[in-house]
Enzyme design. Structure first.
Site, PDB file in Angstrom:
ATOM      1  N   PHE A 134      -6.541   7.845   0.488  1.00 53.14           N
ATOM      2  CA  PHE A 134      -6.767   8.521  -0.651  1.00 53.14           C
ATOM      3  C   PHE A 134      -8.221   7.636  -1.033  1.00 53.14           C
ATOM      4  CE2 PHE A 134      -5.786   7.696  -5.210  1.00 53.14           C
ATOM      5  CZ  PHE A 134      -5.948   9.040  -5.562  1.00 53.14           C
ATOM      6  N   ASP A 219     -12.255   1.461   2.012  1.00 50.37           N
ATOM      7  CA  ASP A 219     -11.986   1.137   0.292  1.00 50.37           C
ATOM      8  C   ASP A 219     -10.883   0.647   0.424  1.00 50.37           C
ATOM      9  OD1 ASP A 219     -10.444   2.057  -1.322  1.00 50.37           O
ATOM     10  OD2 ASP A 219     -10.955   4.390  -1.574  1.00 50.37           O
ATOM     11  N   LYS A 248      -9.180  -1.124  -9.022  1.00 50.46           N
ATOM     12  CA  LYS A 248      -7.660  -1.727  -9.210  1.00 50.46           C
ATOM     13  C   LYS A 248      -7.443  -3.118 -10.180  1.00 50.46           C
ATOM     14  CE  LYS A 248      -5.062   2.209  -7.524  1.00 50.46           C
ATOM     15  NZ  LYS A 248      -5.121   3.009  -7.227  1.00 50.46           N
TER      16      LYS A 248
END
Ligand SMILES: *Cc1c(COP(=O)(O)O)cnc(C)c1O
Length: 391
Positions: A134, A219, A248
């Site tokens: 993702f 990532d 995040k």
């Protein structure tokens, strides 16, 4: 005072239905506790969505934000700002690479978009990404996301992106050629249910990409900022990637993303290559600097590794639990039945917030400041729900 029901009914009348309808409305929080608009308390095992790395209303972050908002809330990237520079300098030290250079964005998808554009400047076009991975919801980041349910309604996406099995070096060896510009991989596939690859996988990818001159993009949007017990989540593999993306937890609860390019790839962008109006906002950067300071002074990475062990030990004692996986405070509880969503609902009605990224995995990503008592409260409530499924 409004009720959860009132807020939710207004939500349905005024917001798009892309998230599905929530069941409660939160109004305030402190540390790992939050309260809904009716005053019910919850223990937050998700910390926003892995964003509030120091929990809610951390005093250091509150002070940093309010001081910066009194001075300047935004300067365009025509001008430098000390917070932006100091944060970039700090992130560089975590990479151990003097030549590293940082680009700031506002989100994970934007950080990955930046990495994708950077890779085009190598003169190559092909990309290798992982099934189940993702990387975000914008068209470029979605093209990298190996989850067909999210992709199919929006085709055509970017071409020349090959999806290979995660944690499979044999497939990687076949796919990674001298025509491949970049390989993008998460150290742990968070959205796919906290899937941890074997030791040696990331270093294997590093070896392959080194041989073909392909950029290795890590990532670290979900694994980053100390959550997994190290700054980015790949360090145990002893590798140096070409690009690291962050978001995040980076802004300590404020929107902030970063794309760090190391070594030769640090000079691929030139004036005009890329940009973002709000990327590297001084308030978000102030929050990030405060968060990093607390993580360092309070040894929160070490604490994350300790709590990981007690969570794994205690949760795996429940017969409904198949295995507890993950690293530090990014934990996936794999259940023996596909009841994770229902289980999470039961936890919520007992005052615990967690989520179910897949039908048999419960994800925990609490703030690094979570206390031993709070962990024990969670373990107890988890057990209460678990026994109802054993009958
Ligand atoms: C959440 C996430 C993203 C997307 O971040 P946004 O801020 O929602 O765009 C990208 N990569 C990973 C690994 C993520 O967990």
């Amino acid at each position: 005072m409004s009720t959860n029901k009132e807020v939710i009914s207004d939500w349905q009348l005024s917001l798009q239905n892309n998230y599905g309808t929530p069941t409660i409305a939160l109004s305030n929080g402190i540390g790992c506790e939050v309260w809904d608009v009716e005053g019910n308390r919850y223990l937050d095992l998700l910390s926003g969505i892995a964003t509030n790395i120091l929990g809610h209303a951390n005093p250091e972050i509150v002070r940093a934000i309010s001081e910066q908002s009194k001075a300047l809330s935004h300067v365009s990237n025509f001008y430098a700002h000390p917070n932006v520079v100091n944060l970039a300098k700090k992130l560089k030290t975590f990479t151990n690479d003097e030549s590293a250079r940082v680009f700031f964005a506002n989100s994970g998808a934007e950080a990955n978009e930046a990495a994708l554009k950077l890779s085009r400047l190598t003169g190559r076009k092909k990309v290798v990404a992982m099934k189940g991975g993702f990387h975000g919801r914008t068209m470029g980041a979605l093209s990298l996301t190996g989850q067909s349910a999210k992709q199919i309604p929006f085709k055509p996406l970017l071409s020349d992106i090959k999806m290979i099995a995660f944690n499979d070096l044999k497939e990687a060896r076949k796919a990674i050629t001298k025509k491949v510009a970049m390989v993008i991989v998460e150290p742990i596939q968070g959205e796919n249910g906290v899937v941890v690859p074997d030791a040696g996988y990331l270093s294997g990818l590093r070896e392959l990409t080194e041989k073909t001159g392909t950029l290795l993009v890590i990532d670290a949007v979900q694994t980053g900022m100390g959550r997994t017990g190290s700054w980015f989540g790949y360090e145990s593999e002893g590798i140096v990637p070409d690009v690291i993306t962050l978001a995040k937890g980076l802004g300590g609860g404020l929107p902030l993303g970063a794309m760090i390019a190391l070594g030769k790839s640090a000079s691929l962008f030139e004036p005009g290559s890329h940009g973002s109006t709000f990327g590297g906002n001084p308030i978000s950067c102030a929050a990030a600097l405060a968060a990093i300071r607390v993580i360092e002074t309070d040894n929160l990475q070490e604490k994350a590794r300790e709590i990981e062990l007690s969570l794994k030990l205690e949760l795996s004692k429940n017969p409904i639990v198949s295995t507890v996986r993950g690293k530090g405070l990014l934990i996936g509880v794999l259940l023996k039945k596909p009841i994770a969503r229902e289980f999470v609902g039961e936890l919520q009605s007992r005052g615990i917030l967690a989520n179910a990224p897949t039908q048999d995995v419960i994800r925990l990503a609490p703030a690094l400041v979570i206390s031993q008592e709070q962990i024990e409260e969670f373990i107890q409530k988890f057990k209460e729900v678990a026994v109802t499924y054993e009958r």
